[in-house]
Design a protein around this motif. Structure first.
Motif, PDB file in Angstrom:
ATOM      1  N   LEU A 100      15.811  28.685 -53.068  1.00  0.00           N
ATOM      2  CA  LEU A 100      17.015  28.255 -53.789  1.00  0.00           C
ATOM      3  C   LEU A 100      18.026  27.638 -52.828  1.00  0.00           C
ATOM      4  O   LEU A 100      19.227  27.685 -53.051  1.00  0.00           O
ATOM      5  N   VAL A 101      17.525  27.014 -51.786  1.00  0.00           N
ATOM      6  CA  VAL A 101      18.381  26.423 -50.759  1.00  0.00           C
ATOM      7  C   VAL A 101      19.264  25.335 -51.365  1.00  0.00           C
ATOM      8  O   VAL A 101      18.771  24.349 -51.928  1.00  0.00           O
ATOM      9  N   GLY A 102      20.579  25.529 -51.281  1.00  0.00           N
ATOM     10  CA  GLY A 102      21.516  24.532 -51.792  1.00  0.00           C
ATOM     11  C   GLY A 102      21.562  24.418 -53.299  1.00  0.00           C
ATOM     12  O   GLY A 102      22.177  23.487 -53.837  1.00  0.00           O
ATOM     13  N   ALA A 103      20.952  25.350 -54.022  1.00  0.00           N
ATOM     14  CA  ALA A 103      20.956  25.294 -55.485  1.00  0.00           C
ATOM     15  C   ALA A 103      22.313  25.712 -56.040  1.00  0.00           C
ATOM     16  O   ALA A 103      23.008  26.553 -55.456  1.00  0.00           O
ATOM     17  N   ASP A 104      22.698  25.131 -57.172  1.00  0.00           N
ATOM     18  CA  ASP A 104      23.965  25.478 -57.812  1.00  0.00           C
ATOM     19  C   ASP A 104      23.700  26.442 -58.960  1.00  0.00           C
ATOM     20  O   ASP A 104      23.242  26.050 -60.026  1.00  0.00           O
ATOM     21  N   LEU A 105      23.975  27.728 -58.727  1.00  0.00           N
ATOM     22  CA  LEU A 105      23.785  28.771 -59.736  1.00  0.00           C
ATOM     23  C   LEU A 105      25.122  29.209 -60.331  1.00  0.00           C
ATOM     24  O   LEU A 105      25.194  30.243 -61.002  1.00  0.00           O
TER      25      LEU A 105
ATOM     26  N   ASP B  28      15.046  32.703 -50.767  1.00  0.00           N
ATOM     27  CA  ASP B  28      15.889  32.024 -49.786  1.00  0.00           C
ATOM     28  C   ASP B  28      17.071  31.404 -50.522  1.00  0.00           C
ATOM     29  O   ASP B  28      16.911  30.438 -51.275  1.00  0.00           O
ATOM     30  N   VAL B  29      18.271  31.992 -50.321  1.00  0.00           N
ATOM     31  CA  VAL B  29      19.469  31.523 -51.026  1.00  0.00           C
ATOM     32  C   VAL B  29      20.449  30.838 -50.073  1.00  0.00           C
ATOM     33  O   VAL B  29      21.641  30.741 -50.358  1.00  0.00           O
TER      34      VAL B  29
ATOM     35  N   VAL C  43      16.639  39.337 -49.132  1.00  0.00           N
ATOM     36  CA  VAL C  43      16.977  37.930 -49.360  1.00  0.00           C
ATOM     37  C   VAL C  43      17.276  37.216 -48.043  1.00  0.00           C
ATOM     38  O   VAL C  43      17.924  37.763 -47.152  1.00  0.00           O
ATOM     39  N   VAL C  44      16.812  35.988 -47.940  1.00  0.00           N
ATOM     40  CA  VAL C  44      17.051  35.163 -46.749  1.00  0.00           C
ATOM     41  C   VAL C  44      18.304  34.316 -46.979  1.00  0.00           C
ATOM     42  O   VAL C  44      18.498  33.763 -48.071  1.00  0.00           O
TER      43      VAL C  44
ATOM     44  N   GLN D 154      24.867  32.890 -45.789  1.00  0.00           N
ATOM     45  CA  GLN D 154      25.217  31.475 -45.949  1.00  0.00           C
ATOM     46  C   GLN D 154      25.381  31.074 -47.420  1.00  0.00           C
ATOM     47  O   GLN D 154      25.682  29.922 -47.729  1.00  0.00           O
ATOM     48  N   ALA D 155      25.153  32.003 -48.334  1.00  0.00           N
ATOM     49  CA  ALA D 155      25.337  31.709 -49.758  1.00  0.00           C
ATOM     50  C   ALA D 155      26.825  31.533 -50.049  1.00  0.00           C
ATOM     51  O   ALA D 155      27.682  32.105 -49.375  1.00  0.00           O
ATOM     52  N   LYS D 156      27.125  30.750 -51.060  1.00  0.00           N
ATOM     53  CA  LYS D 156      28.514  30.463 -51.408  1.00  0.00           C
ATOM     54  C   LYS D 156      28.931  31.194 -52.681  1.00  0.00           C
ATOM     55  O   LYS D 156      28.142  31.356 -53.603  1.00  0.00           O
TER      56      LYS D 156
END
Length: 272
Positions: free
Chosen positions: A211-216, A230-231, A249-250, A254-256
């Motif tokens: 989920l690298v750079g994904a907008d959730l 991977d978030v 979780v990886v 760095q998650a926003k």
């Protein structure tokens, strides 16, 4: 019936009722390209083309207009369907394994329990599409547009990089139109750089997903399993993470927006 999402349910119902009961005898057996085209040419508004149970495997049907066709239980394994128009078609229990559906129009289509294992849907459009319990494992959905009902669907190992699965702001008069992955298996799926704004992943399995750079942001992630996902750079702003599992979780640091997520105190993280 889709009780939790009235806007999507209303549009899907409106589209599905445009699929009248078959007016032709079911099209059993292997068909040639000429036979397919003849059947389509003979179709009328009152008698849509009926390919129920037909074998269209391996055919090159790219760019052909199948709108409103009945394709339930049909076999299209390995078929070439690039830019084919399947608007408001019924693919219930159909087999489309390894089919090439790049840039196909699947808006308003019913894919309930359809088998699309390893199919290529890159750049396809699935708006108001019913994909409940369908098998999309290992499928390529890169750059697709998805606003649909994917409850209990299997997308394990699927690629959805750069896909646009965010809520549709242009349909607010009908309520929020969004993608629903409730209870879906998304283990190992790749959502890198994907717009998932307001999508519903409640009770879904995203274990090991990318989920690298994904907008959730603003999504429903109630009891979603993110174990070993991977978030890195993923955006969780205002998402509801009540009961969500973030063990192993990886890239969590760095998650926003995790500090702005709803019910963060009820999410499950690794013990410190």
């Amino acid at each position: 019936m889709i009780p939790r999402f009235p806007a999507l349910a209303a549009l899907a119902l409106a589209l599905s009722v445009s699929l009248p009961a078959a007016g032709q005898a079911p099209a059993h057996g292997k068909l040639t390209l000429a036979e397919v085209k003849a059947r389509l040419a003979a179709a009328t508004e009152k008698s849509p083309p009926d390919f129920a149970g037909a074998d269209l495997s391996g055919l090159d049907l790219s760019g052909i207009d199948f709108h409103r066709a009945i394709l339930s239980r049909a076999t299209l394994a390995g078929a070439k369907l690039v830019k084919t128009n399947f608007f408001a078609c019924d693919f219930t229990d159909a087999v489309l394994t390894d089919a090439d559906l790049r840039q196909a129009n699947l808006d308003g289509t019913v894919l309930r329990r359809a088998n699309l294992h390893a199919a290529n849907l890159e750049g396809a459009s699935l708006f108001a599409t019913i994909v409940e319990r369908a098998d999309l494992s290992g499928a390529n959905l890169d750059k697709t547009r998805i606003i649909g009902y994917l409850k209990n669907a299997n997308l394990a190992g699927a690629m959805l990089r750069g896909a646009n699965i965010g809520a549709d702001p242009g349909n607010q008069s009908m309520g929020v139109m969004r993608a629903t992955f409730v209870g879906a298996d998304l283990a190992g799926a790749d959502f890198s750089g994907t717009n998932l704004f307001k999508a519903d992943f409640s009770f879904a399995n995203l274990g090991g997903a990318k989920l690298v750079g994904a907008d959730l942001s603003n999504g429903d992630l109630v009891q979603t399993d993110f174990t070993k996902a991977d978030v890195t750079g993923a955006n969780f702003t205002k998402a509801d993470i009540n009961g969500a599992i973030f063990r192993g979780v990886v890239g969590l640091a760095q998650a926003k927006g995790l500090d702005q997520a709803r019910n963060r105190d009820k999410a499950i993280f690794d013990a410190k």
